[in-house]
Motif scaffolding. Structure first.
Motif, PDB file in Angstrom:
ATOM      1  N   ASN A 515      32.279  24.439  10.231  1.00  0.00           N
ATOM      2  CA  ASN A 515      30.998  24.893  10.074  1.00  0.00           C
ATOM      3  C   ASN A 515      30.267  23.765   9.792  1.00  0.00           C
ATOM      4  OD1 ASN A 515      28.530  25.591   8.283  1.00  0.00           O
ATOM      5  ND2 ASN A 515      29.720  27.705   8.414  1.00  0.00           N
ATOM      6  N   THR A 517      27.491  23.211   8.122  1.00  0.00           N
ATOM      7  CA  THR A 517      26.732  23.160   6.974  1.00  0.00           C
ATOM      8  C   THR A 517      27.819  22.764   5.842  1.00  0.00           C
ATOM      9  OG1 THR A 517      24.863  24.547   7.589  1.00  0.00           O
ATOM     10  CG2 THR A 517      25.041  23.922   5.399  1.00  0.00           C
ATOM     11  N   THR A 518      28.753  23.541   6.133  1.00  0.00           N
ATOM     12  CA  THR A 518      29.671  23.630   4.705  1.00  0.00           C
ATOM     13  C   THR A 518      30.807  22.446   4.777  1.00  0.00           C
ATOM     14  OG1 THR A 518      31.198  25.113   5.776  1.00  0.00           O
ATOM     15  CG2 THR A 518      29.655  26.062   4.405  1.00  0.00           C
ATOM     16  N   GLY A 519      30.912  21.966   6.388  1.00  0.00           N
ATOM     17  CA  GLY A 519      32.166  21.073   6.665  1.00  0.00           C
ATOM     18  C   GLY A 519      33.421  21.938   6.819  1.00  0.00           C
ATOM     19  N   PRO A 631      33.518  37.421   6.462  1.00  0.00           N
ATOM     20  CA  PRO A 631      33.379  35.957   7.148  1.00  0.00           C
ATOM     21  C   PRO A 631      33.350  34.972   6.075  1.00  0.00           C
ATOM     22  CG  PRO A 631      31.271  37.266   7.496  1.00  0.00           C
ATOM     23  CD  PRO A 631      32.404  38.129   7.088  1.00  0.00           C
ATOM     24  N   VAL A 632      33.824  33.973   6.221  1.00  0.00           N
ATOM     25  CA  VAL A 632      33.693  32.814   5.088  1.00  0.00           C
ATOM     26  C   VAL A 632      33.469  31.515   5.726  1.00  0.00           C
ATOM     27  CG1 VAL A 632      35.012  31.287   3.159  1.00  0.00           C
ATOM     28  CG2 VAL A 632      35.685  33.906   3.782  1.00  0.00           C
ATOM     29  N   ASN A 633      32.325  31.217   5.809  1.00  0.00           N
ATOM     30  CA  ASN A 633      31.839  29.836   6.187  1.00  0.00           C
ATOM     31  C   ASN A 633      31.930  29.923   7.892  1.00  0.00           C
ATOM     32  OD1 ASN A 633      31.099  29.144   3.727  1.00  0.00           O
ATOM     33  ND2 ASN A 633      33.118  28.139   3.346  1.00  0.00           N
ATOM     34  N   PHE A 634      31.992  31.349   8.331  1.00  0.00           N
ATOM     35  CA  PHE A 634      31.723  31.406   9.812  1.00  0.00           C
ATOM     36  C   PHE A 634      30.761  31.467  10.588  1.00  0.00           C
ATOM     37  CE2 PHE A 634      32.369  33.706  13.844  1.00  0.00           C
ATOM     38  CZ  PHE A 634      33.584  33.372  13.973  1.00  0.00           C
ATOM     39  N   PHE A 635      29.638  31.806   9.724  1.00  0.00           N
ATOM     40  CA  PHE A 635      28.387  31.831  10.526  1.00  0.00           C
ATOM     41  C   PHE A 635      27.443  30.930   9.970  1.00  0.00           C
ATOM     42  CE2 PHE A 635      29.938  36.147  11.037  1.00  0.00           C
ATOM     43  CZ  PHE A 635      29.767  36.469  12.337  1.00  0.00           C
ATOM     44  N   ASP A 636      26.317  30.844  10.031  1.00  0.00           N
ATOM     45  CA  ASP A 636      25.198  29.789   9.435  1.00  0.00           C
ATOM     46  C   ASP A 636      24.547  30.264   8.206  1.00  0.00           C
ATOM     47  OD1 ASP A 636      25.838  28.066  11.597  1.00  0.00           O
ATOM     48  OD2 ASP A 636      24.250  28.834  12.849  1.00  0.00           O
ATOM     49  N   GLY A 637      24.760  31.435   7.907  1.00  0.00           N
ATOM     50  CA  GLY A 637      24.277  32.264   6.872  1.00  0.00           C
ATOM     51  C   GLY A 637      24.364  33.569   6.793  1.00  0.00           C
ATOM     52  N   ASN A 638      23.828  34.432   5.779  1.00  0.00           N
ATOM     53  CA  ASN A 638      23.942  35.921   5.845  1.00  0.00           C
ATOM     54  C   ASN A 638      23.679  36.592   7.257  1.00  0.00           C
ATOM     55  OD1 ASN A 638      23.560  38.515   5.283  1.00  0.00           O
ATOM     56  ND2 ASN A 638      22.234  38.372   3.753  1.00  0.00           N
ATOM     57  N   PRO A 639      24.696  37.125   7.830  1.00  0.00           N
ATOM     58  CA  PRO A 639      24.567  37.634   9.180  1.00  0.00           C
ATOM     59  C   PRO A 639      23.574  38.717   9.084  1.00  0.00           C
ATOM     60  CG  PRO A 639      26.876  37.273   8.571  1.00  0.00           C
ATOM     61  CD  PRO A 639      26.142  37.029   7.353  1.00  0.00           C
ATOM     62  N   GLY A 640      23.417  39.178   7.923  1.00  0.00           N
ATOM     63  CA  GLY A 640      22.381  40.520   7.850  1.00  0.00           C
ATOM     64  C   GLY A 640      21.224  40.031   7.276  1.00  0.00           C
ATOM     65  N   LEU A 641      20.889  38.859   7.410  1.00  0.00           N
ATOM     66  CA  LEU A 641      19.645  38.396   6.904  1.00  0.00           C
ATOM     67  C   LEU A 641      18.118  39.080   7.478  1.00  0.00           C
ATOM     68  CD1 LEU A 641      18.219  36.708   4.945  1.00  0.00           C
ATOM     69  CD2 LEU A 641      18.197  34.749   6.811  1.00  0.00           C
TER      70      LEU A 641
END
Lengths: 651, 651
Positions: A515, A517-519, A631-641
């Protein structure tokens, strides 16, 4: 025919007919040979290539061939064949000596009839001196191996019940009789005996009469037989004036950012394939691999009650028509399944899967306390539901897809408890008396969810993470409040246990994708259903036959032929064919397989130790068991944002 | 005034005014003295008598007096008073030296202003060289005891953030600054320092400038600041043309066979009282007793982040107005709460509780496979919901009542993660980097649900049951598959742990009432939420202050003054005042109290070890935690048996 089917599509009626016509030629004099004609899903190797091309919008050049798996009995021998649907070629034809096909309901009907017509059974029934007007019902059960009677031929246990009312929907489980019979494959009644009635009896050879004090009126559930229904529940309607949010094209469902393909077969029932979110691959296949329902009553012959409701009975062939009764609200899309009659004709299993949406309350909310401005989104779920009836019990199986890219799998157990006779006034320590003379024995329901991940590709790993306090006293933890996570990436195939006290989390990760961002590697975590594992002794047949029941989480390397955690042929199986044996065999022969950065499969065993309550009688309010994948650190942020902000519709 | 209130009714605005007028006379020169005027619930002894008469439809002769509990500051001293509402008599007036009232939002506002106006802070801010147009936001936090700075006066930690946009709803948690200040009770800035930025630093004394590379655009959630909202979700409407199935009379709710009274106070928020099903008493009181949110970052000053969101902040005073934003569907009844202004005027907290119904899929189903007849009932739930905002976080608290006499308590955690600065490129093992320069530290949310049972009366016991394999080999378990339950009735007050591997079940039972069919005591079982307990070291202040976090299940003998599992006054508490200390103290002084066949209270600690995912950013999709209470051999059968059969409404 080939072009119109997606490789994951179940066989069409035309395909079933075509295959039946080919196979029927092998047994021209026998009309009733068919047990199964189902899709043999293409080898994953082929599908991986196919899907890669399909999702890049290129026209796939090589479409995997359509192959049918066929179970037939020819001259009393059980054959398993693979047949090429396109060219009609029989690819393989194996005779499976000593193995049995899944439960044959037509055979079970014949068993019932044979049992009731047997003069010794009739004599035994007469000796019970049943109340006038009583109808004896034979409830045939597959025979769970107990080591006493393990022959190669099929045995059916016939448990006897009594229906007192003329109404055929009267609850005969309210009157378990103490007569039991065994019926052979050739429909001979081979044994008749009485059931134990007290805790210390092994078998009961007293020819006791039916105790008329057992007659009672509180065990009915059918509306024709019950009175005083509550009328306080006012209607609640769900409407979707613009239609549903999902689109269905054949077996492909598109909903919000999800895409997936629905499959269905006689055994697992609903299966899901090629599950993606926002175009990214998540799971190759999700399915209920197996379930086992062992009973805890130690007295002979009850150890023979141990039901593989998937492998023996079939979650597909026992699936309910969901247009019968109100199984869901809102806009519903139903899917049919197709099976085969014994004569080889396509058999429609209507409306075995329903697809609809539900509102699930708040998805996310925040109020800025400085401005007082509240932002609320509501959670909509996509529901894919199937319900099966296996004799007395019902199971509701539901996949929920969320706008936050979560998946939940829910099992609801309902229906009627399996019952056994008990003398009035007696108690036993392995069951609950739920009505006069009616024992509901303790039992377990153990489910195995097979999770075949494909997180950003097919090379995945399993990481086990725990939250641990930092050492104290220690210079880096001066106040004793620090904690961190430890993790281990699992190297080899194995079974593991849950530990909520360590917050043990099982994460499927793709170690080659970090990821940004999280690395950390992209991943999905399992939200397990904390459950007691199988209680039967490791050396018992129950344990040997349901190896998946020993651990809550298993990881294996993918194999095309490893779909069923208790083995392919569970009918009267002797054990040693399940997930633990696969692993052990490979370890034993030095072929121990790495599961790190490989095509892996995760298996989650969960369920309930069901020690019945009287509140489960005469019909059981749903007991829910829920498993999640998030998901855990799979996406770039809340997928439901990006879900639309909800406003109050009215004041 | 007395006659119109039920003894469980919260104080009315008139009652609050009356009390304020009485107490105000004690401090004629100070207008802003009030913190709390709330109902002191009547002693249980009186209520038990009252309810017994009330439910037998006799006119209660002795109605417990209305007593107000009052928190006031008079001449800077914190007073706790009890005042008789009926006659205006001040029953008691204690000065609580060294203790503090719950969070005073007006004080917090003054702290913010004082902090920002401090010239040293301004200088520090200037040294950061923030981007043009940036607004510095001071986020005041109560001070969690860490042993370094434990004075008797209130200290407020001021964490600094930056808002880049002009929009006041911009997410300033996206820009945690590395400056922190401590502000005294008298609004002096007593300390200013920099936060650590790497794993090994304790404190950072480099006067670093703000790293402009941290500026990013992906951390907004407010619709005015985000783009590309999905438009695929089509409307889903719930309508109840005949109105809801519940009736509300004052604070009494009647729904299906349930009756209960809703209460509300500044601290616990929603409380439920005198809960009955079909006329039978089940629970005297259900409430969220406490919650604790300790952060796992070991570096000073982060051990001071440990929030008692009930005891310090107040789940009542922070409750959302549920008419703002779409918090539920269908027919909704809202309840207001009442609090008091600092000047002693009644303060309406509008719409803090909502009551509505939801459909929950299938309640029970059975298909008779012989007749093909399916009988389905749908599950309707009564929902009582409250939502609180505590700075960055939101918590949704929901009680669900089922037609099968089950109760579920659900907590949903949502809102925005608390953040801390981190240098770009750095990682620490106790947090997740969710955006450039933004660390979301690991933390736990530990809730304590207080369950005050009254199963067929007030003398109840706690039974711990486990499912255990029978010995094997053994003559009574010839096949190795038998299992039974072992049970222990708990004798003394204690804390206990969960064990899913033993199917450990905690049952509240009434040993003097046997179920006439099962022959066992009537009971309800706890369906626990399996959670990791507090990770902080037992000798840490976090542990000492939140004793309930050590075990999942506690049982105590009822005391009128034991409502709060971490003690009554949690603000800057030093520990040793919670549930474990109550028990220990009684055991130490020989007053060890039996909890068998006594008036007992069950406490369930649960929650989550929340190691943030990037998917929780910038606003977190709800994380659900669910606890259940279900009858076990309490009724005569399925309590939802009489629910109307559902038919398919359309094809």
């Amino acid at each position: 025919m080939r072009q119109k089917h997606h490789p994951f599509d179940p066989l069409s009626p035309d395909e079933i007919t075509k295959i039946a016509n080919i196979v029927r030629e092998l047994a021209p004099n026998d009309q009733e040979i068919f047990r199964v004609i189902t899709l043999a899903e293409p080898p994953k190797k082929e599908m991986v290539e196919y899907l890669a091309l399909e999702h890049t919008a290129l026209i796939p050049l090589v479409k995997p061939g359509r192959i049918a798996k066929v179970h037939v009995y020819i001259a009393k021998e059980f054959h398993e064949m693979l047949v090429d649907v396109d060219n009609g070629h029989i690819i393989s034809d194996k005779v499976l000596h000593g193995r049995h096909s899944h439960v044959d309901s037509a055979h079970m009907k014949r068993v019932e009839t044979a049992c009731l017509q047997d003069s010794r059974i009739q004599k035994e029934i007469q000796s019970l001196r049943l109340p006038e007007g009583a109808t004896v019902i034979v409830e045939p059960w597959t025979y769970a191996t107990d080591g006493m009677n393990d022959v190669n031929t099929r045995i059916t246990m016939c448990w006897l019940y009594m229906r007192l009312s003329n109404n055929p929907d009267a609850n005969y489980y309210a009157y378990p009789l103490d007569v039991v019979a065994e019926v052979s494959d050739s429909l001979d009644v081979t044994k008749i005996y009485r059931l134990p009635s007290g805790a210390n009896e092994q078998m009961n050879n007293d020819k006791k009469q039916f105790d008329h004090n057992k007659i009672h009126t509180s065990s009915e559930y059918h509306p024709d037989l019950t009175h005083g229904r509550r009328t306080t529940t006012r209607p609640l309607h769900v409407s979707q004036p613009e239609g549903p949010s999902f689109k269905v094209d054949g077996n492909c469902i598109t909903w919000e950012k999800w895409t997936m393909r629905v499959g269905f077969n006689y055994r697992e029932g609903m299966t899901l394939h090629d599950i993606r979110y926002d175009g990214r691959s998540l799971f190759y296949r999700l399915s209920l691999s197996e379930m086992f329902v062992p009973y805890g009553d130690p007295r002979c012959p009850y150890p023979r009650k141990g039901a593989f409701d998937v492998g023996n009975d079939g979650a597909g062939v026992n699936a309910n028509n969901l247009k019968v009764g109100c199984n869901c609200l809102g806009h519903i899309k139903h899917f049919d399944g197709w099976h085969v009659t014994s004569s080889g004709f396509p058999l429609k299993l209507p409306n075995v899967i329903c697809c609809h949406e539900v509102d699930d309350g708040i998805l996310w909310k925040h109020t800025n306390f400085r401005t007082g401005n509240a932002v609320v989104t509501r959670s909509r779920l996509l529901v894919l539901q199937t319900i099966i009836t296996v004799s007395n019990y019902e199971y509701v199986f539901i996949f929920y897809f969320g706008q936050d890219a979560s998946i939940h799998y829910e099992v609801r157990a309902t229906g009627i408890l399996s019952t056994a006779p008990i003398d009035i006034g007696d108690q036993v320590p392995w069951g609950t008396v739920v009505a006069p003379g009616v024992l509901a024995p303790y039992h377990q329901h153990l489910f195995c969810l097979r999770i075949d991940p494909a997180l950003d590709g097919h090379k995945n790993s399993l990481m086990v993470e725990e939250s641990q306090p930092m050492p104290f006293p220690h210079v880096s933890n001066p106040f004793g409040i620090g904690y961190t996570t430890t993790f281990e990436v699992i190297g080899g195939e194995s079974g593991m246990d849950l530990d909520h006290q360590k917050n043990r989390v099982f994460k499927i990760i793709n170690e080659s994708r970090l990821n940004s961002t999280t690395g950390t590697p992209v991943g999905f975590k399992l939200l397990p259903c904390y459950s007691q594992m199988l209680l039967a002794h490791p050396s018992s047949y129950h344990s040997k036959r349901s190896e998946f029941g020993a651990h809550a989480v298993w990881v294996t390397r993918y194999s095309d032929d490893e779909l069923y955690a208790a083995g392919t042929h569970t009918m009267q199986s002797l054990g040693g064919e399940g997930i633990a044996s696969w692993i052990k065999k490979r370890q034993g022969n030095g072929k121990d397989r790495s599961v790190r950065n490989e095509d892996i499969v995760l298996w989650h065993t969960f369920g309930s130790t069901h020690n019945p309550r009287i509140e489960d009688w005469p019909v059981m309010p749903c007991e829910k068991m829920i498993v999640g994948l998030k998901p855990v650190n799979f996406f770039d942020g809340n997928p439901g944002l990006d879900v639309l902000i909800s406003k109050q519709e009215k004041d």
